[in-house]
Design a protein around this motif. Structure first.
Motif, PDB file in Angstrom:
ATOM      1  N   TRP A 137      55.276  29.280  64.068  1.00  0.00           N
ATOM      2  CA  TRP A 137      56.110  28.304  64.419  1.00  0.00           C
ATOM      3  C   TRP A 137      57.334  28.379  63.476  1.00  0.00           C
ATOM      4  CZ3 TRP A 137      55.649  25.004  68.423  1.00  0.00           C
ATOM      5  CH2 TRP A 137      54.236  24.850  68.952  1.00  0.00           C
ATOM      6  N   SER A 138      57.381  28.826  62.413  1.00  0.00           N
ATOM      7  CA  SER A 138      58.542  28.744  61.648  1.00  0.00           C
ATOM      8  C   SER A 138      59.353  29.859  62.244  1.00  0.00           C
ATOM      9  CB  SER A 138      58.251  28.975  60.124  1.00  0.00           C
ATOM     10  OG  SER A 138      57.484  30.492  60.208  1.00  0.00           O
ATOM     11  N   ALA A 139      58.835  30.927  62.830  1.00  0.00           N
ATOM     12  CA  ALA A 139      59.794  32.156  63.157  1.00  0.00           C
ATOM     13  C   ALA A 139      60.296  31.727  64.752  1.00  0.00           C
ATOM     14  CB  ALA A 139      58.698  33.396  63.477  1.00  0.00           C
ATOM     15  N   ALA A 140      59.592  30.967  65.451  1.00  0.00           N
ATOM     16  CA  ALA A 140      60.016  30.305  66.784  1.00  0.00           C
ATOM     17  C   ALA A 140      61.252  29.494  66.639  1.00  0.00           C
ATOM     18  CB  ALA A 140      58.794  29.929  67.352  1.00  0.00           C
ATOM     19  N   PHE A 141      61.191  28.500  65.908  1.00  0.00           N
ATOM     20  CA  PHE A 141      61.929  27.346  65.403  1.00  0.00           C
ATOM     21  C   PHE A 141      63.265  28.376  64.933  1.00  0.00           C
ATOM     22  CE2 PHE A 141      58.809  24.238  65.774  1.00  0.00           C
ATOM     23  CZ  PHE A 141      59.723  23.325  66.583  1.00  0.00           C
ATOM     24  N   LYS A 142      63.180  28.979  63.832  1.00  0.00           N
ATOM     25  CA  LYS A 142      64.340  29.566  63.292  1.00  0.00           C
ATOM     26  C   LYS A 142      65.056  30.544  64.542  1.00  0.00           C
ATOM     27  CE  LYS A 142      65.781  33.017  59.723  1.00  0.00           C
ATOM     28  NZ  LYS A 142      65.229  34.079  58.895  1.00  0.00           N
ATOM     29  N   SER A 143      64.219  31.294  65.536  1.00  0.00           N
ATOM     30  CA  SER A 143      65.022  32.161  66.389  1.00  0.00           C
ATOM     31  C   SER A 143      65.608  31.473  67.651  1.00  0.00           C
ATOM     32  CB  SER A 143      63.840  33.211  66.798  1.00  0.00           C
ATOM     33  OG  SER A 143      63.428  33.933  65.736  1.00  0.00           O
ATOM     34  N   MET A 144      65.105  30.228  67.643  1.00  0.00           N
ATOM     35  CA  MET A 144      65.542  29.571  69.109  1.00  0.00           C
ATOM     36  C   MET A 144      66.665  28.133  68.497  1.00  0.00           C
ATOM     37  SD  MET A 144      64.154  30.637  71.900  1.00  0.00           S
ATOM     38  CE  MET A 144      64.259  32.080  70.829  1.00  0.00           C
ATOM     39  N   ARG A 145      67.120  28.506  67.467  1.00  0.00           N
ATOM     40  CA  ARG A 145      68.240  27.441  67.162  1.00  0.00           C
ATOM     41  C   ARG A 145      69.230  27.284  68.163  1.00  0.00           C
ATOM     42  NH1 ARG A 145      67.948  30.585  62.505  1.00  0.00           N
ATOM     43  NH2 ARG A 145      70.031  31.227  62.940  1.00  0.00           N
ATOM     44  N   TRP A 146      69.750  28.377  68.766  1.00  0.00           N
ATOM     45  CA  TRP A 146      71.014  28.522  69.697  1.00  0.00           C
ATOM     46  C   TRP A 146      70.416  27.793  70.897  1.00  0.00           C
ATOM     47  CZ3 TRP A 146      75.762  31.702  70.146  1.00  0.00           C
ATOM     48  CH2 TRP A 146      76.138  32.480  69.150  1.00  0.00           C
ATOM     49  N   GLN A 147      69.324  28.149  71.016  1.00  0.00           N
ATOM     50  CA  GLN A 147      68.758  27.466  72.521  1.00  0.00           C
ATOM     51  C   GLN A 147      68.537  25.908  72.423  1.00  0.00           C
ATOM     52  OE1 GLN A 147      67.756  30.280  71.225  1.00  0.00           O
ATOM     53  NE2 GLN A 147      67.775  31.806  73.152  1.00  0.00           N
ATOM     54  N   MET A 148      68.053  25.365  71.359  1.00  0.00           N
ATOM     55  CA  MET A 148      67.895  24.147  71.082  1.00  0.00           C
ATOM     56  C   MET A 148      68.935  23.159  70.818  1.00  0.00           C
ATOM     57  SD  MET A 148      64.228  23.853  69.030  1.00  0.00           S
ATOM     58  CE  MET A 148      64.939  24.971  67.616  1.00  0.00           C
ATOM     59  N   ALA A 149      70.110  23.757  70.287  1.00  0.00           N
ATOM     60  CA  ALA A 149      71.425  23.344  70.065  1.00  0.00           C
ATOM     61  C   ALA A 149      72.001  23.388  71.421  1.00  0.00           C
ATOM     62  CB  ALA A 149      72.061  24.175  69.184  1.00  0.00           C
ATOM     63  N   THR A 150      71.873  24.121  72.269  1.00  0.00           N
ATOM     64  CA  THR A 150      72.735  24.282  73.644  1.00  0.00           C
ATOM     65  C   THR A 150      71.783  23.081  74.473  1.00  0.00           C
ATOM     66  OG1 THR A 150      72.688  26.510  73.737  1.00  0.00           O
ATOM     67  CG2 THR A 150      73.049  25.611  75.776  1.00  0.00           C
ATOM     68  N   GLY A 151      70.488  22.878  74.400  1.00  0.00           N
ATOM     69  CA  GLY A 151      69.871  21.771  75.026  1.00  0.00           C
ATOM     70  C   GLY A 151      70.297  20.325  74.567  1.00  0.00           C
ATOM     71  N   LEU A 152      70.682  20.256  73.387  1.00  0.00           N
ATOM     72  CA  LEU A 152      71.324  18.988  72.700  1.00  0.00           C
ATOM     73  C   LEU A 152      72.436  18.950  73.111  1.00  0.00           C
ATOM     74  CD1 LEU A 152      69.872  19.100  69.216  1.00  0.00           C
ATOM     75  CD2 LEU A 152      68.893  17.570  70.954  1.00  0.00           C
ATOM     76  N   MET A 153      73.382  19.730  73.387  1.00  0.00           N
ATOM     77  CA  MET A 153      74.922  19.553  73.957  1.00  0.00           C
ATOM     78  C   MET A 153      74.777  19.013  75.233  1.00  0.00           C
ATOM     79  SD  MET A 153      77.448  22.693  74.919  1.00  0.00           S
ATOM     80  CE  MET A 153      76.579  23.188  76.335  1.00  0.00           C
ATOM     81  N   PHE A 154      73.748  19.684  76.384  1.00  0.00           N
ATOM     82  CA  PHE A 154      73.786  19.059  77.474  1.00  0.00           C
ATOM     83  C   PHE A 154      73.357  17.615  77.405  1.00  0.00           C
ATOM     84  CE2 PHE A 154      73.427  23.688  78.850  1.00  0.00           C
ATOM     85  CZ  PHE A 154      74.625  23.577  79.894  1.00  0.00           C
ATOM     86  N   VAL A 162      58.013  29.621  73.198  1.00  0.00           N
ATOM     87  CA  VAL A 162      57.925  31.030  72.494  1.00  0.00           C
ATOM     88  C   VAL A 162      56.600  31.178  71.977  1.00  0.00           C
ATOM     89  CG1 VAL A 162      58.742  32.521  70.631  1.00  0.00           C
ATOM     90  CG2 VAL A 162      60.330  31.393  72.102  1.00  0.00           C
ATOM     91  N   VAL A 163      56.057  29.979  71.247  1.00  0.00           N
ATOM     92  CA  VAL A 163      54.761  30.246  70.518  1.00  0.00           C
ATOM     93  C   VAL A 163      53.607  30.262  71.680  1.00  0.00           C
ATOM     94  CG1 VAL A 163      52.968  29.168  69.125  1.00  0.00           C
ATOM     95  CG2 VAL A 163      55.628  28.889  68.328  1.00  0.00           C
ATOM     96  N   LEU A 164      53.690  29.529  72.601  1.00  0.00           N
ATOM     97  CA  LEU A 164      52.482  29.622  73.670  1.00  0.00           C
ATOM     98  C   LEU A 164      52.364  30.766  74.426  1.00  0.00           C
ATOM     99  CD1 LEU A 164      52.690  25.752  74.885  1.00  0.00           C
ATOM    100  CD2 LEU A 164      51.105  26.529  73.258  1.00  0.00           C
ATOM    101  N   THR A 165      53.620  31.306  74.702  1.00  0.00           N
ATOM    102  CA  THR A 165      53.758  32.384  75.738  1.00  0.00           C
ATOM    103  C   THR A 165      53.403  33.568  74.769  1.00  0.00           C
ATOM    104  OG1 THR A 165      56.078  32.641  75.407  1.00  0.00           O
ATOM    105  CG2 THR A 165      55.223  31.630  77.348  1.00  0.00           C
ATOM    106  N   SER A 166      53.306  33.576  73.483  1.00  0.00           N
ATOM    107  CA  SER A 166      52.821  34.692  72.704  1.00  0.00           C
ATOM    108  C   SER A 166      51.451  34.805  72.353  1.00  0.00           C
ATOM    109  CB  SER A 166      53.648  34.689  71.326  1.00  0.00           C
ATOM    110  OG  SER A 166      53.243  33.493  70.531  1.00  0.00           O
TER     111      SER A 166
END
Length: 635
Positions: free
Chosen positions: A544-561, A589-593
């Motif tokens: 979970w820690s690796a997933a949240f760290k790697s998906m920072r850009w994605q989540m920030a883009t979602g918050l922007m929308f 990311v976690v579930l599909t892995s």
């Protein structure tokens, strides 16, 4: 036995000198070939030559048909935005949004049109019109080297894949026509030791002759590895079949490729269409199912309009050694990485140089039995994609090279657009959001969802759906129309179930990949070098820690929308398919892995492929009259 003697490794020296640095290797006697480094700046390098003998007579008409279909589809897709923006006159932002849309939709329309052509080609059995593969090819009259480059890979898994190929060739009684070379570029001592042990065990039981060489420095990475072998040993082998560490191929497929090269001396390269195997995680199974069910449609379309000027994907392809040595030694680009230095996406440029030299380059969708594996998680896939993105961005500097053919440069543009479409999509969404924020809230949009009407907006929605999932539907219809393949997938119901889950998961993954590719392009443009990392194909789970760290850009883009949707909450329904996957990118990311989820899906009849039903890929020919050649016993 003298051919297995320990030799001095010359890998770290320039191609025209000998190195004095020893390394343990087992190699045959050298058969050097001249391999001059090519220049991309020379205007004299390209000479107008006659079309190769294997070039379709109607190739001009084929490309005209593709262009016409692309223009028609693009024009239909443009009706809706033009009509919507024209209601109150165009402002600057709307013009910019329309421009972004037109560039993006043109690329999508081209890919869709190519897939539609491929569907027609396969449905009518025309995939062998240009290259007629024999159902029962004779034994090869010339020698072929099978080359597997390694770079800090799982040695036991790589040699196990080679054993599959070796046993398949032995079953056909043609082992003496093939030599296997393992070309290591591994930089880790532990990986090299594993290769050493695996090689000794494999050599003791192999039917073909097997050789091993390790370079202490991986100069120019994979393309330098292959070039070094070609210069030192290529003179003894008219053909070389290049593999990846995750490649496997059926012996029947290899024999048909060699036979095709022997009968067509003008072909410099023949690329197969690999399918994906051994996917276990949910993410890998999505990739595996989609390529197996839909991949042939795309490949058949490319083969039809590219003709003898197709591309090269770097593995599971056979090359004429003479052609490669004389035409395809890549230059080192001026400047610093990421745009300078060794060419990362070397395969596309090598194909362009072969074509420049007058050799035919073909892709075929008429052969099965060519397989590879895929990264098991989204994070591993994104890391590999970052490197490929950098390689395709390097190609932009080659477009001005006049010595390359127009078709070669066109394919470089298409390769770049496969990545640049992501920032175009993101920019289009942002522009659309800003435009909508200028208008008052309109809750009638929810009513429109319940009671849709035929409007320009509805036309755009329907056409977008056709363009995005149309190639998937074509691939499924092709399999459903062939009883043997339909049964191999478990029947029509299982195909539809797998297709539904694949479309759903692909729709969830697409926004995540959109942001990942956009991030990669920004980082590369700012000078970040992706490097060349070892691929991990056996990961089971991402933390979970690796997933949240790697998906920072994605989540920030979602918050922007989400910030924009606060102003226009009535647009939530329309933006939800993009915003929700971005906000929940880390859990996705976690579930599909997880392998257990992938196994559970297959057990329930979702995303299952023929091999899991006990049917080998090589027994499901895409061309019904191509049957396995012969099953001669090993002498």
């Amino acid at each position: 036995m003298t051919l297995l003697a320990t030799r001095i490794d010359a890998a770290n020296a320039p191609l025209d000198t000998e190195s004095t640095r020893p390394a343990w290797t087992w190699l045959p006697e050298e058969a050097p070939m001249a391999m001059p480094r090519q220049s991309l700046d020379s205007r004299d390098a390209f000479v107008k030559r006659a079309a190769p003998a294997t070039s379709p007579v109607s190739i001009g008409r084929r490309r005209l048909i593709l262009t016409a279909l692309t223009v028609i589809v693009t024009a239909l897709a443009a009706i809706a935005p033009v009509a919507l923006y024209a209601r109150h006159g165009f402002d600057a932002l709307e013009i910019a949004a329309l421009g972004l849309f037109l560039v993006l939709i043109t690329a999508i329309a081209c890919w869709f049109s190519s897939a539609a052509i491929g569907f027609w080609v396969l449905l009518t059995g025309r995939e062998q019109e240009d290259l007629k593969f024999r159902p029962h090819p004779p034994e090869p009259t010339q020698r072929t080297a099978l080359l597997m480059p390694l770079y800090n890979e799982d040695a036991r898994a790589a040699f196990a894949r080679l054993a599959v190929i070796d046993n398949s060739l032995a079953r056909l009684g043609v082992s003496e026509a093939f030599d296997i070379f393992v070309l290591s570029d591994s930089t880790k001592a532990e990986a090299a030791d594993q290769e050493h042990q695996a090689y000794l065990g494999f050599r003791a039981h192999a039917h073909s002759r097997v050789f091993y060489r390790r370079r202490e420095k991986n100069i120019e990475r994979k393309c330098g590895n292959i070039a070094e072998w070609t210069h030192r040993f290529g003179g003894a082998y008219p053909f070389m079949l290049v593999l990846d560490a995750d490649s496997t191929m059926a012996g029947e497929t290899i024999l048909r490729m060699v036979d095709c090269m022997e009968r067509n001396p003008g072909i410099g390269l023949l690329q197969t269409t690999p399918t994906i195997i051994k996917g276990q995680t949910l993410f890998a199974r999505v990739s595996q199912f989609s390529v197996r069910l839909y991949g042939r449609v795309a490949a058949a379309g490319l083969a039809w309009w590219a003709g003898a000027e197709a591309s090269y994907w770097g593995h599971n392809a056979i090359l004429r050694t003479e052609a490669f040595a004389s035409c395809a030694h890549l230059p080192v680009l001026p400047g610093r990485e990421p745009f300078g230095g060794a060419i990362l996406s070397h395969d596309t440029v090598e194909a362009a140089l072969l074509r420049r030299g007058g050799w035919a380059v073909h892709v075929t969708a008429a052969l099965d039995g060519s397989c590879e594996e895929t990264p098991s998680t989204m994070l591993d896939f994104i890391r590999r994609d970052h490197r490929w993105c950098q390689g395709n961005m390097q190609h932009l500097g080659l477009l001005k090279t006049r010595s390359l053919s127009l078709m070669s440069r066109t394919q470089m543009v298409m390769g770049f657009m496969a990545y640049f479409s992501s920032p175009l999509w993101l920019a289009s969404l942002v522009a659309g959001m800003i435009i909508q924020m200028q208008y008052p809230i309109d809750w009638a949009s929810f009513g429109y969802m319940l009671n849709p009407q035929f409007t320009p907006f509805m036309l755009a929605t329907l056409l977008s759906g056709v363009l995005l999932i149309g190639p998937k539907v074509m691939g499924a219809l092709l399999v459903l129309s062939r009883p043997r393949e339909r049964r191999a997938f478990g029947g029509a119901r299982q195909i539809v179930k797998g297709m539904a889950l694949e479309i759903l998961l692909s729709a969830l993954i697409a926004p995540v990949m959109m942001v990942a590719s956009t991030k990669a392009i920004i980082q590369i443009a700012l000078g970040h070098d992706a490097g060349w990392q070892t691929q991990d194909r056996d990961t089971d789970g991402v933390s979970w820690s690796a997933a949240f760290k790697s998906m920072r850009w994605q989540m920030a883009t979602g918050l922007m929308f989400c910030a924009g949707l606060v102003v226009r909450p009535d647009m939530i329904v329309w933006f939800a398919p993009v915003v929700l996957p971005l906000l929940f990118a880390a859990p996705l990311v976690v579930l599909t892995s997880r392998r257990r989820l992938g196994d559970a899906a297959a057990k329930a009849g979702y995303l299952a492929i023929p091999d899991e039903a006990g049917v080998s890929v090589s027994t499901i020919p895409s061309v019904p009259h191509l049957v396995p050649v012969r099953t001669a016993a090993v002498a």
